[in-house]
Design a protein around this motif. Structure first.
Motif, mmCIF file in Angstrom:
data_model
loop_
_atom_site.group_PDB
_atom_site.id
_atom_site.type_symbol
_atom_site.label_atom_id
_atom_site.label_comp_id
_atom_site.label_asym_id
_atom_site.label_seq_id
_atom_site.Cartn_x
_atom_site.Cartn_y
_atom_site.Cartn_z
ATOM 1 N N VAL A 13 -4.698 2.721 -4.452
ATOM 2 C CA VAL A 13 -3.997 1.906 -3.427
ATOM 3 C C VAL A 13 -4.453 0.923 -3.221
ATOM 4 N N TYR B 193 2.521 1.736 -3.384
ATOM 5 C CA TYR B 193 1.682 1.892 -4.412
ATOM 6 C C TYR B 193 1.518 3.563 -3.975
ATOM 7 N N ARG B 194 0.727 3.591 -2.642
ATOM 8 C CA ARG B 194 1.091 5.496 -2.918
ATOM 9 C C ARG B 194 2.483 6.083 -3.078
ATOM 10 N N LEU C 255 -7.529 4.282 -1.221
ATOM 11 C CA LEU C 255 -7.423 3.186 -0.567
ATOM 12 C C LEU C 255 -8.552 2.439 -1.298
ATOM 13 N N ALA D 57 0.677 -1.370 -0.020
ATOM 14 C CA ALA D 57 0.044 -0.034 0.327
ATOM 15 C C ALA D 57 0.931 0.799 0.309
ATOM 16 N N HIS E 140 2.185 6.256 -7.078
ATOM 17 C CA HIS E 140 1.205 7.340 -7.404
ATOM 18 C C HIS E 140 2.229 8.084 -8.011
ATOM 19 N N TYR F 136 -6.304 8.309 3.868
ATOM 20 C CA TYR F 136 -7.303 8.977 2.587
ATOM 21 C C TYR F 136 -8.543 9.309 2.603
ATOM 22 N N ALA G 75 -3.056 10.156 -5.029
ATOM 23 C CA ALA G 75 -3.116 8.863 -4.295
ATOM 24 C C ALA G 75 -3.335 9.028 -2.803
#
Length: 166
Positions: free
Chosen positions: A48, A15-16, A29, A12, A19, A73, A26
């Protein structure tokens, strides 16, 4: 690592970071459970991913631990696998809803499952992909990541993830 789900916070956060590096938002989730994951739409919507084994107490606790420590998020979408019956440790929908609502700053939604029929919603395994496809935002598929990208992330993260690299 005790199990594959131990990689969820790392994935997670990675990916955040990725991005943001690509100039994309980003702040969404998508928590995915069991076999109901859709990497294609996670990438296309710049979401994410947070991987959960199932829909049990342990998975709830892992997601809560991550959300408690992660930067907030804006949107949190949750897909919980509906295995067909109530069994020990299955977390009820209101508890999942409360969790994601507590940590989303704007939108919290359970997707792809009939919350009234859960955990006996046999159709959830057919509904989760259209639910992912319906998430807002479309971005081109990114190029493949290189091992150097993981090195860059780990050098910047300053967090002790439960993995070893190299």
């Amino acid at each position: 690592m005790a199990g594959p789900e131990d990689l969820s916070p790392f994935v997670a956060d990675f990916y955040r970071w990725w991005h943001r590096r690509r100039g994309l938002p980003a702040d969404r989730l998508v928590a995915e459970s069991y076999v109901q994951a859709d990497p294609y739409w996670v990438l296309r919507t710049a979401s994410v991913p947070f991987w959960m084994r199932f829909n049990s107490d342990n998975d709830y606790e892992e997601l809560e631990r991550y959300l408690r420590t992660a930067p907030p998020y804006r949107s949190i979408y949750l897909n919980v696998f509906s295995q067909g019956l109530w069994s020990p440790g299955v977390v009820p929908i209101p508890q999942w809803e409360e969790l994601i609502s507590r940590y989303a700053t704007d939108k919290a939604e359970i997707i792809g499952v009939d919350t009234q029929a859960y955990p006996a919603d046999a159709g959830s395994s057919l509904r989760y992909q259209p639910a992912y496809r319906a998430l807002p935002g479309r971005h081109p598929m990114p190029p493949p990541l290189t091992p150097d990208a993981i090195d860059d992330f780990l050098a910047q993260a300053g967090t002790d993830y439960l993995l070893s690299w190299r």
